[in-house]
Motif scaffolding. Structure first.
Motif, mmCIF file in Angstrom:
data_model
loop_
_atom_site.group_PDB
_atom_site.id
_atom_site.type_symbol
_atom_site.label_atom_id
_atom_site.label_comp_id
_atom_site.label_asym_id
_atom_site.label_seq_id
_atom_site.Cartn_x
_atom_site.Cartn_y
_atom_site.Cartn_z
ATOM 1 N N ARG A 158 6.541 81.576 38.049
ATOM 2 C CA ARG A 158 7.560 80.986 37.174
ATOM 3 C C ARG A 158 8.455 82.074 36.569
ATOM 4 N N PHE A 159 7.833 83.162 36.121
ATOM 5 C CA PHE A 159 8.598 84.265 35.532
ATOM 6 C C PHE A 159 9.620 84.815 36.524
ATOM 7 N N GLU A 160 9.200 85.032 37.770
ATOM 8 C CA GLU A 160 10.103 85.600 38.768
ATOM 9 C C GLU A 160 11.225 84.632 39.128
ATOM 10 N N PHE A 161 10.902 83.351 39.266
ATOM 11 C CA PHE A 161 11.941 82.371 39.596
ATOM 12 C C PHE A 161 12.965 82.266 38.460
ATOM 13 N N LEU A 162 12.502 82.243 37.217
ATOM 14 C CA LEU A 162 13.429 82.173 36.087
ATOM 15 C C LEU A 162 14.301 83.423 36.023
ATOM 16 N N THR A 163 13.701 84.575 36.306
ATOM 17 C CA THR A 163 14.489 85.815 36.321
ATOM 18 C C THR A 163 15.567 85.746 37.390
ATOM 19 N N ALA A 164 15.192 85.315 38.605
ATOM 20 C CA ALA A 164 16.167 85.204 39.692
ATOM 21 C C ALA A 164 17.271 84.225 39.340
ATOM 22 N N MET A 165 16.921 83.105 38.729
ATOM 23 C CA MET A 165 17.922 82.101 38.363
ATOM 24 C C MET A 165 18.906 82.649 37.334
ATOM 25 N N ALA A 174 16.173 79.996 44.025
ATOM 26 C CA ALA A 174 15.077 80.155 43.067
ATOM 27 C C ALA A 174 14.819 78.860 42.314
ATOM 28 N N ALA A 175 15.883 78.108 42.024
ATOM 29 C CA ALA A 175 15.711 76.828 41.326
ATOM 30 C C ALA A 175 14.884 75.862 42.168
ATOM 31 N N SER A 176 15.167 75.798 43.463
ATOM 32 C CA SER A 176 14.400 74.890 44.321
ATOM 33 C C SER A 176 12.947 75.326 44.425
ATOM 34 N N ASN A 177 12.702 76.645 44.394
ATOM 35 C CA ASN A 177 11.321 77.122 44.414
ATOM 36 C C ASN A 177 10.605 76.803 43.112
ATOM 37 N N LEU A 178 11.330 76.885 41.981
ATOM 38 C CA LEU A 178 10.721 76.516 40.702
ATOM 39 C C LEU A 178 10.422 75.018 40.664
ATOM 40 N N VAL A 179 11.279 74.203 41.275
ATOM 41 C CA VAL A 179 10.994 72.768 41.381
ATOM 42 C C VAL A 179 9.702 72.556 42.175
ATOM 43 N N THR A 180 9.514 73.318 43.245
ATOM 44 C CA THR A 180 8.256 73.241 43.998
ATOM 45 C C THR A 180 7.063 73.493 43.090
ATOM 46 N N LEU A 181 7.166 74.545 42.277
ATOM 47 C CA LEU A 181 6.072 74.885 41.369
ATOM 48 C C LEU A 181 5.809 73.740 40.386
ATOM 49 N N LEU A 182 6.890 73.194 39.810
ATOM 50 C CA LEU A 182 6.739 72.121 38.826
ATOM 51 C C LEU A 182 6.131 70.866 39.455
ATOM 52 N N LEU A 183 6.549 70.539 40.673
ATOM 53 C CA LEU A 183 5.982 69.371 41.357
ATOM 54 C C LEU A 183 4.517 69.606 41.702
ATOM 55 N N TYR A 184 4.179 70.831 42.072
ATOM 56 C CA TYR A 184 2.781 71.167 42.341
ATOM 57 C C TYR A 184 1.934 70.927 41.092
ATOM 58 N N GLN A 185 2.522 71.187 39.919
ATOM 59 C CA GLN A 185 1.819 70.976 38.649
ATOM 60 C C GLN A 185 1.937 69.539 38.149
ATOM 61 N N ALA A 191 10.815 68.994 36.255
ATOM 62 C CA ALA A 191 11.417 69.096 37.583
ATOM 63 C C ALA A 191 12.731 68.323 37.639
ATOM 64 N N ALA A 192 12.746 67.105 37.073
ATOM 65 C CA ALA A 192 13.957 66.289 37.074
ATOM 66 C C ALA A 192 15.068 66.968 36.280
ATOM 67 N N GLU A 193 14.713 67.556 35.134
ATOM 68 C CA GLU A 193 15.708 68.250 34.318
ATOM 69 C C GLU A 193 16.300 69.441 35.074
ATOM 70 N N LEU A 194 15.445 70.185 35.787
ATOM 71 C CA LEU A 194 15.918 71.344 36.537
ATOM 72 C C LEU A 194 16.791 70.926 37.710
ATOM 73 N N VAL A 195 16.418 69.858 38.407
ATOM 74 C CA VAL A 195 17.216 69.351 39.521
ATOM 75 C C VAL A 195 18.635 69.042 39.055
ATOM 76 N N SER A 196 18.742 68.384 37.902
ATOM 77 C CA SER A 196 20.052 68.036 37.364
ATOM 78 C C SER A 196 20.820 69.278 36.948
ATOM 79 N N ARG A 197 20.150 70.183 36.250
ATOM 80 C CA ARG A 197 20.827 71.377 35.739
ATOM 81 C C ARG A 197 21.283 72.310 36.853
ATOM 82 N N ALA A 198 20.474 72.434 37.915
ATOM 83 C CA ALA A 198 20.797 73.340 39.024
ATOM 84 C C ALA A 198 21.623 72.673 40.114
#
Length: 230
Positions: A158-165, A174-185, A191-198
């Motif tokens: 999560r830290f690395e994806f947020l840094t890249a974003m 990186a946003a799509s990879n963070l969505v993967t992480l959020l869906l895994y959790q 995830a929905a908020e990030l999809v909209s924002r990105a």
């Protein structure tokens, strides 16, 4: 319930993401330390870049073959094209960049090769060195996040994806990879908020969900910059 939440994710999409092309000119070499190509060589390099970004990898490689092989910028581009073509001779070219002004790119490429082979421990070592050498390279930080994700080191990923974003806000990778992480959790709300924002596309959301399902089943994810050509 999850089907309804996935539908919510898709409905949350607004706008179009970037086309995801590789930035072949972002070499990130240390200023003043890499020999500069001549104007004619620069023109040929740009032509090879354009061909690679269009998916014409063999043509790009042919153009690079006409340039001096001792130019670091040529070595890096050759290594990237050969890696995408699935050629084993990419590795020695990346290794030839270690200890030069493009050492970060050499470590990055070696990390990508190791990740593609499923060797996440070796990939992590290379990518951590790359990140130390070039800490503001969003692509390196994203790929390190992917390796952490494969190792289920979720906080580190999560830290690395947020840094890249934050380093490159217009790049959806990186946003799509963070969505993967959020869906895994099963964190569908974030995830929905990030999809909209990105401004991720439906295809990107579906791909993120597929990667999350693979992670749940123990399959590692290769979601780096590009995949070898088939």
């Amino acid at each position: 319930m999850k089907a309804l939440l996935l539908a919510t994710l898709l409905l949350a999409l607004t706008g179009c993401a970037a086309d995801g092309r590789i930035d072949w000119q972002a070499l990130n070499g240390k200023p003043g330390e890499c020999p500069k190509p001549t104007p004619e060589q620069e023109l040929s390099l740009n032509l090879a870049d354009d061909m690679a970004n269009e998916g014409r990898l063999h043509a790009s490689l042919a153009n690079l073959e006409g340039l001096p092989g001792n130019l670091l910028q040529v070595r890096l581009r050759k290594a990237r094209v050969l890696r995408q073509l699935g050629r084993s001779d990419a590795e020695p070219l990346y290794r030839g960049l270690l200890g030069t002004c493009l050492a970060a790119e050499g470590e990055h490429g070696l990390g990508q090769l190791a990740a593609a082979r499923g060797n996440n421990g070796l990939a992590m070592s290379h990518l951590q060195r790359a990140a130390r050498l070039s800490p503001t390279d969003d692509k390196i930080r994203n790929d390190l996040g992917v390796v952490y994700l494969n190792q289920l080191r979720l906080d580190d990923a999560r830290f690395e994806f947020l840094t890249a974003m934050e380093l490159k806000q217009e790049d959806p990778l990186a946003a799509s990879n963070l969505v993967t992480l959020l869906l895994y959790q099963d964190n569908w709300k974030q995830a929905a908020e990030l999809v909209s924002r990105a401004h991720l596309t439906p295809d990107q959301v579906n791909a993120a969900q597929a990667r999350a399902e693979k992670l749940r089943s123990g399959v590692k994810v290769v979601a780096t910059l590009d995949a070898p050509a088939k």
